[in-house]
Write a protein that holds these residues in place. Structure first.
Motif, PDB file in Angstrom:
ATOM      1  N   TYR A   5       0.848  -1.178   0.000  1.00  0.00           N
ATOM      2  CA  TYR A   5       0.000   0.000   0.000  1.00  0.00           C
ATOM      3  C   TYR A   5       0.892   1.240   0.000  1.00  0.00           C
ATOM      4  CZ  TYR A   5      -4.043  -2.921   0.844  1.00  0.00           C
ATOM      5  OH  TYR A   5      -5.025  -3.874   0.702  1.00  0.00           O
ATOM      6  N   VAL A   6       0.476   2.258  -0.751  1.00  0.00           N
ATOM      7  CA  VAL A   6       1.282   3.466  -0.903  1.00  0.00           C
ATOM      8  C   VAL A   6       0.408   4.678  -0.616  1.00  0.00           C
ATOM      9  CG1 VAL A   6       2.833   4.742  -2.430  1.00  0.00           C
ATOM     10  CG2 VAL A   6       2.540   2.269  -2.754  1.00  0.00           C
ATOM     11  N   ILE A   7       0.888   5.579   0.240  1.00  0.00           N
ATOM     12  CA  ILE A   7       0.183   6.841   0.469  1.00  0.00           C
ATOM     13  C   ILE A   7       1.168   7.997   0.291  1.00  0.00           C
ATOM     14  CG2 ILE A   7      -1.582   5.853   1.974  1.00  0.00           C
ATOM     15  CD1 ILE A   7      -0.072   6.881   4.390  1.00  0.00           C
ATOM     16  N   GLY A   8       0.657   9.125  -0.207  1.00  0.00           N
ATOM     17  CA  GLY A   8       1.528  10.262  -0.456  1.00  0.00           C
ATOM     18  C   GLY A   8       0.843  11.319  -1.296  1.00  0.00           C
ATOM     19  N   ASP A   9       1.641  12.050  -2.055  1.00  0.00           N
ATOM     20  CA  ASP A   9       1.167  13.209  -2.812  1.00  0.00           C
ATOM     21  C   ASP A   9       1.363  12.998  -4.314  1.00  0.00           C
ATOM     22  OD1 ASP A   9       3.976  13.726  -3.291  1.00  0.00           O
ATOM     23  OD2 ASP A   9       4.063  14.657  -1.314  1.00  0.00           O
ATOM     24  N   SER A  10       1.425  14.090  -5.071  1.00  0.00           N
ATOM     25  CA  SER A  10       1.487  13.998  -6.536  1.00  0.00           C
ATOM     26  C   SER A  10       2.772  13.376  -7.055  1.00  0.00           C
ATOM     27  CB  SER A  10       1.318  15.392  -7.156  1.00  0.00           C
ATOM     28  OG  SER A  10       2.313  16.281  -6.657  1.00  0.00           O
ATOM     29  N   THR A  11       3.841  13.420  -6.287  1.00  0.00           N
ATOM     30  CA  THR A  11       5.087  12.786  -6.729  1.00  0.00           C
ATOM     31  C   THR A  11       5.013  11.268  -6.605  1.00  0.00           C
ATOM     32  OG1 THR A  11       6.138  12.955  -4.536  1.00  0.00           O
ATOM     33  CG2 THR A  11       6.419  14.814  -6.054  1.00  0.00           C
ATOM     34  N   GLY A  21       3.687   9.499 -10.992  1.00  0.00           N
ATOM     35  CA  GLY A  21       4.384   9.386  -9.717  1.00  0.00           C
ATOM     36  C   GLY A  21       5.051   8.032  -9.589  1.00  0.00           C
ATOM     37  N   TRP A  22       5.979   7.943  -8.642  1.00  0.00           N
ATOM     38  CA  TRP A  22       6.743   6.693  -8.530  1.00  0.00           C
ATOM     39  C   TRP A  22       5.883   5.511  -8.070  1.00  0.00           C
ATOM     40  CZ3 TRP A  22       6.560   4.597  -3.776  1.00  0.00           C
ATOM     41  CH2 TRP A  22       6.541   5.418  -2.636  1.00  0.00           C
ATOM     42  N   GLY A  23       4.755   5.767  -7.403  1.00  0.00           N
ATOM     43  CA  GLY A  23       3.873   4.665  -7.016  1.00  0.00           C
ATOM     44  C   GLY A  23       3.296   3.944  -8.213  1.00  0.00           C
ATOM     45  N   TRP A  24       3.048   4.694  -9.278  1.00  0.00           N
ATOM     46  CA  TRP A  24       2.572   4.105 -10.539  1.00  0.00           C
ATOM     47  C   TRP A  24       3.629   3.174 -11.121  1.00  0.00           C
ATOM     48  CZ3 TRP A  24       5.128   5.223 -15.194  1.00  0.00           C
ATOM     49  CH2 TRP A  24       4.538   4.666 -16.336  1.00  0.00           C
ATOM     50  N   ALA A  25       4.873   3.622 -11.126  1.00  0.00           N
ATOM     51  CA  ALA A  25       5.945   2.844 -11.755  1.00  0.00           C
ATOM     52  C   ALA A  25       6.380   1.654 -10.909  1.00  0.00           C
ATOM     53  CB  ALA A  25       7.147   3.756 -12.024  1.00  0.00           C
ATOM     54  N   ASN A  38      -2.074   1.995  -4.835  1.00  0.00           N
ATOM     55  CA  ASN A  38      -1.544   3.354  -4.704  1.00  0.00           C
ATOM     56  C   ASN A  38      -2.675   4.317  -4.331  1.00  0.00           C
ATOM     57  OD1 ASN A  38      -0.082   5.693  -4.795  1.00  0.00           O
ATOM     58  ND2 ASN A  38       0.441   5.565  -6.967  1.00  0.00           N
ATOM     59  N   HIS A  39      -2.685   4.749  -3.073  1.00  0.00           N
ATOM     60  CA  HIS A  39      -3.704   5.668  -2.574  1.00  0.00           C
ATOM     61  C   HIS A  39      -3.217   7.113  -2.543  1.00  0.00           C
ATOM     62  CE1 HIS A  39      -6.779   2.747  -1.022  1.00  0.00           C
ATOM     63  NE2 HIS A  39      -5.744   1.935  -1.093  1.00  0.00           N
ATOM     64  N   ALA A  40      -2.042   7.388  -3.083  1.00  0.00           N
ATOM     65  CA  ALA A  40      -1.506   8.755  -3.091  1.00  0.00           C
ATOM     66  C   ALA A  40      -2.394   9.662  -3.941  1.00  0.00           C
ATOM     67  CB  ALA A  40      -0.080   8.760  -3.628  1.00  0.00           C
ATOM     68  N   VAL A  41      -2.525  10.924  -3.505  1.00  0.00           N
ATOM     69  CA  VAL A  41      -3.377  11.886  -4.196  1.00  0.00           C
ATOM     70  C   VAL A  41      -2.655  13.230  -4.290  1.00  0.00           C
ATOM     71  CG1 VAL A  41      -5.618  13.054  -4.239  1.00  0.00           C
ATOM     72  CG2 VAL A  41      -5.432  10.751  -3.291  1.00  0.00           C
TER      73      VAL A  41
END
Length: 220
Positions: A5-11, A21-25, A38-41
């Motif tokens: 699971y990943v949380i964070g911002d636009s990066t 963002g790196w969560g996509w890759a 990837n729950h980053a927004v």
């Protein structure tokens, strides 16, 4: 096999091309049977992510053995009331909420320092960014004996090795008159294109491969 699971911002977030963002890759680098959620927004700080209730969905989904990757800081340092946190107090308190939430689910939290911005001075030096926020992440990881991925240091080292021109190729750069959202063009100092997202995700994957607790999650 555990889920990531990943949380964070636009990066970090999946985003819409040309932004990535790196969560996509990171999905391209995990083992075949590992799922990445990837729950980053974009635009979120630790404060706004919590106040919007976004972490509740993550907690509801995490299972024992899962891993939670946490990267914030870019928006916590903004001045607006909706997002700003103090690095010595509220920022660390919010990070603790994420870590405690993961642990309560039997998952393993990983603290990640905010990825470096592309602020070159001349061609061979970089301005230091996220200073107190990155230091707060490192301090919390040391205080709680939690895994720390120092992405700020790793990305800074990568940019300096590549140099200013090659580093720029990792970020969103849009010529004038090409994109309807950026009619005057755009030269981004923070947000990655697909290649940049992959290079940053590779840094995280390499760090995970170097830690026996997470090695099995990454493709050999």
């Amino acid at each position: 096999m555990p889920d990531l699971y990943v949380i964070g911002d636009s990066t970090v977030e999946d985003n819409t091309p040309p932004f990535r963002g790196w969560g996509w890759a990171l999905r391209e680098m995990v083992s075949e049977d590992v799922r990445v959620f990837n729950h980053a927004v974009s635009g979120r700080s630790t404060k706004s992510f919590l106040q919007e209730g976004r972490f509740e969905a993550v907690k509801a989904a995490m299972q024992p053995g899962d891993v939670l990757l946490i990267q914030f800081g870019h928006n916590d340092e903004k001045d607006d009331e909706e997002r700003h946190t103090d690095p010595a107090t509220s920022f660390m308190a919010n990070l603790n909420v994420f870590c405690d939430g993961a642990i309560s689910c039997g998952a393993a939290p990983v603290l990640i320092t905010p990825v470096c911005r592309r602020f070159f001075v001349g061609h061979t030096s970089l301005l230091y960014t996220h200073g107190e926020y990155a230091a707060a992440v490192r301090r919390l990881a040391a205080m709680r004996c939690l895994p720390l991925c120092d992405l700020k240091a790793m990305s800074r080292r990568l940019y300096l090795e590549l140099g200013e021109d090659k580093t720029a190729e990792l970020f969103v750069r849009i010529p004038r008159g090409v994109h309807p959202d950026f009619p005057d063009g755009h030269d981004d100092m923070t947000h990655f294109n697909e290649e940049g997202a992959r290079r940053i995700a590779r840094l995280i994957a390499e760090w995970m491969q170097g830690d026996e607790r997470f090695r099995a999650l990454i493709r050999p």
